[in-house]
Design an enzyme around this catalytic site. Structure first.
Site, PDB file in Angstrom:
ATOM      1  CE  LYS A  84       9.613  43.260  26.028  1.00  0.00           C
ATOM      2  NZ  LYS A  84       8.176  42.879  25.954  1.00  0.00           N
ATOM      3  CB  SER A 157       7.160  41.506  29.375  1.00  0.00           C
ATOM      4  OG  SER A 157       7.060  41.701  27.959  1.00  0.00           O
ATOM      5  CB  SER A 181       3.853  43.182  27.491  1.00  0.00           C
ATOM      6  OG  SER A 181       3.560  42.153  28.402  1.00  0.00           O
TER       7      SER A 181
END
Length: 469
Positions: A84, A157, A181
């Site tokens: 990420k 997210s 998330s």
């Protein structure tokens, strides 16, 4: 893309690792195949922010040389993964989903990145996320597209971290979870995700949303693959004093012990009775599978979940305001509306109100801890609604029922820090993936891995993947 290549890109991480480490295929070949697939498919899927092709090729060549010399670092050696875009990575920007950070380059890696590289993994690049890891993508950034259907929500997210392994664009990814998330993208994209206990994985070198609730964990296509990645990341870290000193078990060694005799708790009123039909069927199927595998099903009553959902937003807001103090409000005009509103809420919080929230959070943690005196695992949905669409989620801030339906099964376990595993367990009538969670006591990820592995021995949901090639 041809059929042989598709077979490789959707192999289990453990299997492709075995083939690389045994010399049946070279890491350089697999890496090149993945980079070509990203180039072909990701312009539509938009899961990557940055592809680090040159660095990945070099890491793959080094892995092949080490393996040929008999130096095998472990199950991840030579396997392409991605992270990420809030984890610092030397040689690549780390934007945190924010245009104001698009040029930020760290002089050091996040601990998680270092540990993946030390394990011999090949880093393909950085994956797209929402702005600041909150609830919406910045208006200037296109959201990743769910490979099961472009109208379907891809989760937040860690949206890119869910899309990429589901689409065969990496063998595992790293996400973070502050309000759901890791779990939302895992469920929405039909893959497996582990949100470890808070403190199990170092947060050093990770941009924060809300530090006391931020969890870093793996997403992959099976429990075993996620467990391997967690094994590589977990453990104490001198650079992060909040990382737990508790020893990390050998998850793979414990994984095959099964669930016979384990007590699985469910609050049917809170879960099956309060969810849509597809989610309810998923939970009933999971209960049946676990019971047939030897688990004992127990009825429990989950403590005041509605209050946890209500408290999560202001608690997150205060910590987010602190995390953005250097750029907000001084660069307010460069923020998207969702993240800006959260920071403003946190900045205006009175100390007495915040202390009241902290007291309730502490009470919730204690009550959930007490549940694990009676059961080993809890079975809960990821959300009350399955197969939600991008259009539906665009109205989340104005639809209080939708907000509750999407948040009431995730936020409590960020407030308490308990570990969870998300597993694919069904499909909606229109083919969208449906996932569910198992939750364990603090630092009992070993139980999650055992239960997830056992469940995936008798089901095939995790073996299905979208037809996008």
């Amino acid at each position: 893309m041809n059929a042989a290549n598709d077979e490789i890109v959707f192999l289990d991480l453990l299997e492709v690792g075995r083939r690389i480490q045994s010399g049946l295929i070279r890491s350089a070949e697999v890496t090149e195949l993945m980079l070509a697939r990203i180039e072909s498919l990701d312009p539509k899927l938009k899961s990557y922010v940055t592809v680090t092709g040159d660095a990945a090729r070099e890491q793959a060549r080094n892995a092949d040389a080490e393996i040929a010399a008999g130096h095998i670092r472990g199950a991840l050696h030579g396997v392409p993964v991605a992270v990420k875009d809030l984890l610092w990575t030397v040689g690549a920007p780390t934007s945190h989903g924010m245009p104001i950070h698009r040029d930020f380059r760290s002089a050091e890696n996040a601990t998680v990145v270092d540990r993946l590289l030390d394990s011999g993994a090949v880093l393909l690049g950085k994956l797209q996320q929402t702005e600041g890891a909150y609830g919406a993508h910045h208006p200037s950034i296109a959201a990743p597209v769910n490979p099961w259907g472009e109208s379907l929500w891809s989760g937040v997210s860690s949206s890119g971290s869910g899309v990429a392994p589901a689409a065969g664009l990496c063998f595992a990814s790293i996400g973070t979870d502050t309000g759901g998330s890791i779990r939302y993208p895992a469920a929405a994209n039909g893959i497996t995700g582990i949100k470890p206990s808070w403190g199990r994985v170092s947060r050093y070198g990770a941009f924060e949303l809300a530090g006391s609730m931020d969890h870093i964990g793996p997403l992959a296509r099976s429990t075993a693959d996620a467990a391997v990645v967690l094994q590589a990341m977990a453990g104490a870290d001198s650079r992060d004093p909040t990382a737990s000193l508790a020893p990390v078990p050998d998850y793979l060694a414990m994984m095959t012990r099964g669930v016979r005799g384990l007590r699985v708790g469910i609050d049917r009123r809170w879960t099956i009775d309060a969810a849509d039909e597809a989610t309810g069927e998923c939970l009933i199927g999971a209960l049946d599978s676990l019971q047939r595998l030897g688990a004992q099903i127990e009825t429990v009553s989950f403590p005041a979940p509605e209050q946890g959902v209500e408290d999560w937003v202001p608690l997150c807001a205060v910590e987010t305001a602190l995390a953005h103090a250097d750029t907000f409000p001084s660069r307010r005009e460069e923020y998207g509306p969702s993240l800006a509103a959260l920071i403003e809420l946190g900045s205006g919080m009175r100390a007495t109100d915040y202390q009241r929230l902290l007291a309730r959070r502490s009470e919730l943690r204690g009550r959930v801890d007490a549940l694990f005196g009676d059961v080993d695992l809890l079975l809960v949905p990821v959300a009350a609604r399955a197969g939600v669409t991008v259009d539906q989620m665009s109205k989340l801030g104005d639809d209080l029922q939708l907000f509750s339906d999407m948040m009431r099964y995730t936020t409590p376990f960020d407030l308490t820090g308990h570990p969870t595993i998300t597993l694919p367990g069904g499909r909606t009538p229109n083919g969208a993936p449906v996932g569910f969670q198992l939750v364990a006591g603090q630092f009992r990820e070993d139980l999650l891995v055992r239960a997830g592995w056992a469940y995936q021995q008798v089901t095939r949901w995790h073996l299905q993947h979208p037809d996008i090639s």
